[in-house]
Design an enzyme around this catalytic site. Structure first.
Site, short mmCIF file in Angstrom:
data_model
loop_
_atom_site.label_atom_id
_atom_site.label_comp_id
_atom_site.label_asym_id
_atom_site.label_seq_id
_atom_site.Cartn_x
_atom_site.Cartn_y
_atom_site.Cartn_z
N HIS A 472 -16.12 74.75 -54.31
CA HIS A 472 -16.90 73.60 -54.75
C HIS A 472 -18.18 73.34 -53.96
O HIS A 472 -19.10 72.69 -54.46
CB HIS A 472 -16.02 72.35 -54.68
CG HIS A 472 -16.35 71.32 -55.72
ND1 HIS A 472 -17.64 71.01 -56.08
CD2 HIS A 472 -15.56 70.54 -56.49
CE1 HIS A 472 -17.62 70.07 -57.01
NE2 HIS A 472 -16.38 69.77 -57.29
N TYR A 588 -13.34 56.91 -60.29
CA TYR A 588 -14.49 57.82 -60.09
C TYR A 588 -14.67 58.66 -61.34
O TYR A 588 -13.76 59.35 -61.78
CB TYR A 588 -14.17 58.73 -58.89
CG TYR A 588 -15.24 59.69 -58.46
CD1 TYR A 588 -15.89 59.54 -57.24
CD2 TYR A 588 -15.60 60.79 -59.24
CE1 TYR A 588 -16.85 60.44 -56.82
CE2 TYR A 588 -16.57 61.69 -58.84
CZ TYR A 588 -17.19 61.52 -57.62
OH TYR A 588 -18.15 62.41 -57.20
N THR A 601 -24.41 65.47 -58.12
CA THR A 601 -23.58 64.50 -58.85
C THR A 601 -23.83 63.07 -58.38
O THR A 601 -24.38 62.84 -57.31
CB THR A 601 -22.08 64.81 -58.67
OG1 THR A 601 -21.74 64.70 -57.28
CG2 THR A 601 -21.74 66.19 -59.19
#
Length: 770
Positions: A472, A588, A601
């Site tokens: 990630h 979230y 993001t």
């Protein structure tokens, strides 16, 4: 292995008659072709760099400007250099070396070049101003205002004729820094439904004190960074959220992407790997040549590190942070099968291997009966466990000799392939268990058969099903999703298979086989590997994963309710969570900030006052007012999503303010409390970005079933969903078995019921909605 091939370029022997030199022409030919391929790639990158550097101009535009300028001055009998040559002649004896005509030509070219550069800079700045306008996002779905139409025409005019992949990078605006006042106000608004009056008044006081005292000072430093850096968030986000974490990245950070849900192109493992690997390498070729179609409003910087990356490569001797490294020019992949690692070259005869040739290499690996060397089988568990033991083991056991060479082969590979010895697939007879098993295998596998540090792992199962596991830190899911859509669209429809399930084409008669990597792993290192594996297995066994295709309806009917599909699903998740736990929680939802340079993001806090009011009305069965409350909740969600995408989010700004406070040695009770709040419901939509690749009307099954991630909080849920066409939504839910508050299958049932109950409010069978 038995198939190993060693090519020797030349040999010589000493005889009484002198030296007998024997050249291997095949080896020299391969060296020549390899060098030719490398120089071609360098030339293409150089050319693309020039084209991107002068965008939105072009070499053709340069010729037009210069020739037009020279022609105009010749027609008007003017000095094309505008006196430039005369001024230079006062200091440099130009007339000695150049005739008058030559001076005019050189002067005209210099001035014309200056004019061309000026035009480029004007166009680039106008384009940047146009891309900074986000009014088009506020238009009602299905309608385009005149201002948006004019904006689209202007963007097209100032974008040039043929923009390349990275053409828009320099024209994208920088992420703006919101005001402290606006961020505090929006934060308080977001937590109001989660706090009682006393808690809220206390938080209100902390926010007011921060806004008045410490906040402006921290904001000044943040503004300074935003003027200097390309993006004031991304580097700190990458470092502090991903690279400095010392816990396992498996489950906690890595995520997965699934194969087709209902389509099985072939059951031959090596063949599926052959097509998939070839498709991935074709995508890399397009990436190298900047041939991937850009989107004028999306930053694609992260695509640069998609291949040949080790995003979590540990700094030698350090246990504090990982580093992000990228290796160029990788011509091989690393393959894992039954505890053994192989290096497989992707090029031969100066070209990329064809699918059948790659299948041939995979067949050789599958046919190898040799045993793993001591410690090799579970070596990758080091990448699955805690980061500090891996850092120390790396420095002690993998920094020299044979182990270093083998580790380099993995880390410098374009990507890693796992030929898994298990079978995974959606089974109609047992859909729940089969999909749950499939998801867990992609997320963590056996905890030692995925190289979790790599940018992504291609996993091909024994029955031909496949998927991805992605790290990630280097990029977010849409980047990997873009690649995966390309692979899935290429595999069965464009590359295809023979009737017997093998890749099209024929094996290569002289193709050198894969190279088995060699290791010397001492007993002490094997103990570290086992310790890491124990940690990883404990984490993996605790994951409660549930995947279910929701086929009752999809975005087709949701749009008839005149509601955003994403807002509809997010509101349904709130209703499902309240029914599941009897309370609301901090939620979230990931949104993208790729409208800005190097954007990643932002968080949409989906649990709002409006959504909570709707949920309570549903619980009380107040059908009369539910539809109006749903409309208000959906509009609120859409406005928050737009704010997050256009730089008006809350959480990244607060995060960066907190980082600055730590650098200054200042403690903020407000920031500390904000950043310690757990996200008990973490959600994300997997967008379908390249709809032109799939005919979802005729073949809705030819699309990925999405992907998922592990739970963020110990007592919370992780939910990922993908909207597939008009009639299908796939949900991926994760939680922890160890939490008595959560149950992924129970929550899945609540989501399904919430979706059905909300749609029932509109009574579509009575045709109330047109």
């Amino acid at each position: 292995m038995a198939e190993a091939h060693q090519a020797v370029a030349f040999q010589f022997t000493v005889t009484p008659d002198g030296i007998d030199l024997q050249l291997c022409h095949e080896a020299l030919r391969q060296i020549y072709l390899s060098g030719l391929h490398s120089w071609k790639k360098r030339f293409i990158r150089f050319k693309n760099g020039v084209m991107t550097g002068v965008y939105p101009g072009s070499p053709a535009g340069f010729m037009v400007v210069v020739v037009s300028y020279m022609s105009y001055n010749k027609y008007k009998q003017l000095d094309p250099s505008l006196g430039l040559i005369a001024k230079l002649g006062q200091h440099i004896p130009i007339s000695r070396y150049m005739s008058t005509d030559s001076q005019k030509i050189v002067g005209g070219v210099l001035v014309g070049t200056g004019l061309w550069v000026t035009i480029i800079m004007i166009m680039r700045n106008v384009l940047k101003s146009l891309l900074s306008w986000h009014g088009w996002m506020h238009a009602r779905h299905g309608s385009v205002s005149w201002s948006t139409r004019v904006w689209m025409v202007l963007v097209k005019v100032f974008s040039g004729r043929k923009p390349m992949l990275y053409s828009f990078q320099n024209s994208l605006p920088r992420l703006p820094v919101p005001s402290v006042k606006d961020t505090c106000r929006r934060y308080l608004e977001s937590v109001r439904p989660l706090m009682d009056d006393e808690q809220f008044e206390r938080m209100k006081g902390l926010a007011k004190d921060f806004e008045k005292n410490l906040g402006p000072r921290l904001q000044w430093y943040l503004k300074l960074k935003s003027w200097w850096a390309s993006n004031y968030v991304s580097d700190w986000w990458e470092e502090y959220i991903y690279l400095r974490g010392r816990g396992p990245i498996m489950v906690n950070s890595n995520y997965y992407a699934m194969d087709f849900l209902y389509v099985f192109p072939t059951s031959i493992q090596a063949a599926r790997a052959g097509n998939a690997i070839h498709a991935i390498m074709l995508y890399r070729r397009k990436l190298d040549r900047a041939q991937i179609k850009p989107h004028f409003s999306s930053c694609l910087f992260c695509l640069f590190v998609l291949f040949s990356s080790v995003p979590s490569l540990l700094t030698v001797g350090s246990s504090l942070s990982d580093t992000l490294q990228h290796m160029n020019e990788s011509k091989h992949i690393a393959v894992y099968h039954k505890g053994r690692f192989y290096k497989v070259w992707m090029f031969y005869d100066g070209r990329l291997l064809l699918p059948r040739e790659i299948e041939q290499q995979m067949e050789r690996i599958l046919a190898d009966t040799s045993e793993p060397s001591p410690g090799e089988e579970k070596l990758a568990a080091l990448t699955a466990g805690e980061r500090t033991p891996w850092a120390k083991a790396r420095e002690m056991y993998f920094s020299r000799g044979k182990n270093k060479l083998s580790l380099d082969a993995i880390e410098k590979a374009a990507f890693v392939v796992t030929l898994d010895d298990t079978e995974q697939r959606y089974k109609e007879a047992n859909p729940v268990k089969s999909l749950d098993s499939y998801a867990k295998s992609l997320l963590h596998g056996k905890c030692y058969d995925r190289w979790f540090d790599k940018s992504f792992n291609l996993i091909v199962f024994k029955n031909g099903t496949m998927g991805l596991n992605a790290e990630h830190s280097w990029a977010d899911a849409p980047i990997v999703g873009h690649l995966w859509e390309h692979v899935l669209s290429m595999d069965p429809l464009k590359l295809g298979y023979n009737e017997d399930g093998h890749c099209r084409g024929a094996p290569h008669p002289n193709l050198p086989g894969p190279q088995r990597l060699q290791w010397e792993i001492p007993a002490e290192c094997q103990e570290v590997i086992e310790a890491s594996l124990t940690v990883a297995r404990t984490l993996a066994d605790d994951v409660d994963s549930h995947i279910f295709p929701f086929s009752d309806f999809g975005k087709g009917l949701i749009k008839k309710c005149r509601t955003s599909p994403d807002a509809f699903i997010q509101i349904a998740l709130q209703l499902a969570h309240y029914r599941d736990k009897g309370k609301f929680c901090l939620t979230y939802e990931a949104s993208m900030t790729r409208l800005f340079r190097e954007g990643r993001t932002e968080t949409v806090r989906s649990c709002t006052m409006e959504t909570c009011a709707f949920v309570r009305s549903m619980i009380r069965d107040e059908t009369v007012i539910c539809r109006s409350l749903l409309k208000q909740a959906a509009e609120k969600h859409q406005n928050m999503y737009r704010l997050a995408m256009t730089g008006g989010g809350i959480d990244r700004h607060l995060f960066c303010l907190y980082v600055v406070s730590k650098y200054l040695g200042e403690d903020s009770a407000f920031l500390k409390e904000v950043l310690s709040e757990p996200w008990r419901l973490s959600t994300s939509q997997t967008p379908l970005q390249q709809v032109e690749l799939f005919d979802l009307v005729r073949h809705p099954e030819y699309v990925s079933s999405g992907g998922g991630f592990g739970p963020v909080a110990d007592d919370g849920y992780g939910v990922s969903y993908i909207i597939v066409g008009d009639n299908l939504i796939n949900f991926h839910i994760s939680s922890k078995h160890s939490s008595p508050e959560t149950d992924s299958h129970r929550f899945g049932g609540n989501i399904r019921q919430a979706m059905v109950d909300i749609l029932a409010l509109f009574q579509l069978d009575k045709k109330d909605i047109k």
